[in-house]
Motif scaffolding. Structure first.
Motif, PDB file in Angstrom:
ATOM      1  N   UNK A   1     -10.480  53.305  14.659  1.00  0.00           N
ATOM      2  CA  UNK A   1     -11.350  53.903  13.636  1.00  0.00           C
ATOM      3  C   UNK A   1     -10.541  54.890  12.797  1.00  0.00           C
ATOM      4  N   UNK A   2     -10.718  54.810  11.491  1.00  0.00           N
ATOM      5  CA  UNK A   2     -10.121  55.768  10.572  1.00  0.00           C
ATOM      6  C   UNK A   2     -11.231  56.436   9.773  1.00  0.00           C
ATOM      7  N   UNK A   3     -11.318  57.758   9.887  1.00  0.00           N
ATOM      8  CA  UNK A   3     -12.251  58.533   9.077  1.00  0.00           C
ATOM      9  C   UNK A   3     -11.489  59.037   7.858  1.00  0.00           C
ATOM     10  N   UNK A   4     -11.936  58.658   6.687  1.00  0.00           N
ATOM     11  CA  UNK A   4     -11.282  59.062   5.441  1.00  0.00           C
ATOM     12  C   UNK A   4     -12.179  60.059   4.726  1.00  0.00           C
ATOM     13  N   UNK A   5     -11.649  61.238   4.483  1.00  0.00           N
ATOM     14  CA  UNK A   5     -12.407  62.303   3.838  1.00  0.00           C
ATOM     15  C   UNK A   5     -11.873  62.507   2.428  1.00  0.00           C
ATOM     16  N   UNK A   6     -12.735  62.335   1.462  1.00  0.00           N
ATOM     17  CA  UNK A   6     -12.357  62.569   0.065  1.00  0.00           C
ATOM     18  C   UNK A   6     -13.604  62.972  -0.695  1.00  0.00           C
TER      19      UNK A   6
ATOM     20  N   UNK B   1     -10.415  67.147   8.106  1.00  0.00           N
ATOM     21  CA  UNK B   1      -9.725  66.222   9.009  1.00  0.00           C
ATOM     22  C   UNK B   1      -9.010  67.000  10.109  1.00  0.00           C
ATOM     23  N   UNK B   2      -8.317  68.065   9.722  1.00  0.00           N
ATOM     24  CA  UNK B   2      -7.611  68.886  10.703  1.00  0.00           C
ATOM     25  C   UNK B   2      -8.573  69.543  11.680  1.00  0.00           C
TER      26      UNK B   2
ATOM     27  N   UNK C   1      -8.149  61.246   8.115  1.00  0.00           N
ATOM     28  CA  UNK C   1      -7.281  61.492   6.960  1.00  0.00           C
ATOM     29  C   UNK C   1      -8.056  62.198   5.866  1.00  0.00           C
ATOM     30  N   UNK C   2      -7.407  63.157   5.241  1.00  0.00           N
ATOM     31  CA  UNK C   2      -7.954  63.807   4.060  1.00  0.00           C
ATOM     32  C   UNK C   2      -6.821  64.337   3.214  1.00  0.00           C
ATOM     33  N   UNK C   3      -7.002  64.319   1.899  1.00  0.00           N
ATOM     34  CA  UNK C   3      -5.990  64.850   0.984  1.00  0.00           C
ATOM     35  C   UNK C   3      -6.524  66.111   0.322  1.00  0.00           C
ATOM     36  N   UNK C   4      -5.606  66.983  -0.084  1.00  0.00           N
ATOM     37  CA  UNK C   4      -6.029  68.229  -0.705  1.00  0.00           C
ATOM     38  C   UNK C   4      -6.861  69.051   0.258  1.00  0.00           C
ATOM     39  N   UNK C   5      -7.887  69.704  -0.249  1.00  0.00           N
ATOM     40  CA  UNK C   5      -8.721  70.514   0.625  1.00  0.00           C
ATOM     41  C   UNK C   5      -9.584  69.655   1.554  1.00  0.00           C
TER      42      UNK C   5
END
Length: 252
Positions: A114-119, A58-59, A49-53
């Motif tokens: 597992x959840x990878x969170x990108x911020x 994540x993609x 998961x990632x928000x904004x750029x």
């Protein structure tokens, strides 16, 4: 035509950051890779998961040649930012309390996944609550963020905490507050962000570490091949069929 000095300076800055991340985050990258390998071996699922750029990184590990078939995008409508109008709505949604819980509750994520969170900043409500809720549900959380923000800014979450405070493993991108590597005389605003380059490299390095860990255990990594090479579609069809119950970016 002469070469661009600023273009060269950006490459130098990006290479410098990549070198720092390679050297200073190597143990954390290996740990994150091992965690992903553990989850694959145990029959669990992988989400990013990632928000904004931050969503770009994540993609970058979802449904792509050379990537894990099991890595799924945990999508939150509107928070990519540039796919909504006005684009500022995406940033506003990152600060909405309760959104992360609603997304996780309706997702296929289960305990042990597992959840990878990108911020990049790790300071907004959405990534902080995403990590808090994910761990409460029994997920393992890998946070990809810049620790400089936790030192140089204030949290926007009611708890006063950052993403880094709610992760099992943290990968530090080393990006400076403001995410702009260059300045130039006569230009007031700094420019040339490198967070996408560095964060995507961190993600791919982590997946490479997961491949290494699986191979060491005698397990074939569930990798996809390019559909533009001979036999690619057949290979991917087999992988998709074998792991179909752990892949959520397709129908059927």
């Amino acid at each position: 035509m002469s070469e661009s000095k600023l273009a060269g300076q950006f490459f130098d800055a990006a290479i410098g950051l990549l070198g720092r991340v390679r050297d200073e985050e190597s143990l954390n990258i290996a740990a994150a890779g091992s965690l992903i390998a553990d989850t694959v071996e145990a029959g669990g699922r992988l989400f990013a998961f990632g928000a904004g750029h931050s969503s770009l990184a994540a993609q970058d590990v979802v449904y792509r040649a050379g990537g894990f078939a099991l890595m799924n995008l945990l999508a939150v409508p509107g928070v990519v930012g540039v796919d909504v109008m006005p684009a500022t709505l995406g940033s506003a949604l990152e600060r909405v309390d309760g959104l992360a819980g609603a997304v996780l509750d309706s997702s296929p994520a289960k305990p042990g996944d597992v959840l990878v969170i990108i911020s990049l900043s790790g300071r907004n409500a959405l990534p902080v609550e995403m990590a808090m809720n994910a761990r409460a549900l029994g997920l393992k959380v890998v946070g990809v963020t810049s620790l400089a923000y936790a030192e140089g800014t204030r949290s926007r979450h009611v708890s006063g905490t950052f993403l880094r405070d709610h992760c099992d493993i943290v990968l530090d991108s080393k990006i400076a507050v403001g995410d702009a590597e260059l300045t130039h005389e006569g230009i007031e605003a700094p420019f040339a962000p490198a967070s996408t380059v560095v964060t995507s490299a961190l993600m791919q390095a982590t997946m490479a570490a997961a491949v290494e860990a699986l191979v060491a255990r005698g397990i074939e990594p569930p990798l996809l091949r390019s559909g533009n090479v001979d036999g690619g579609h057949e290979w991917n069809g087999r992988v998709m069929s074998e792991y179909g119950d752990r892949i959520f970016f397709r129908h059927g």
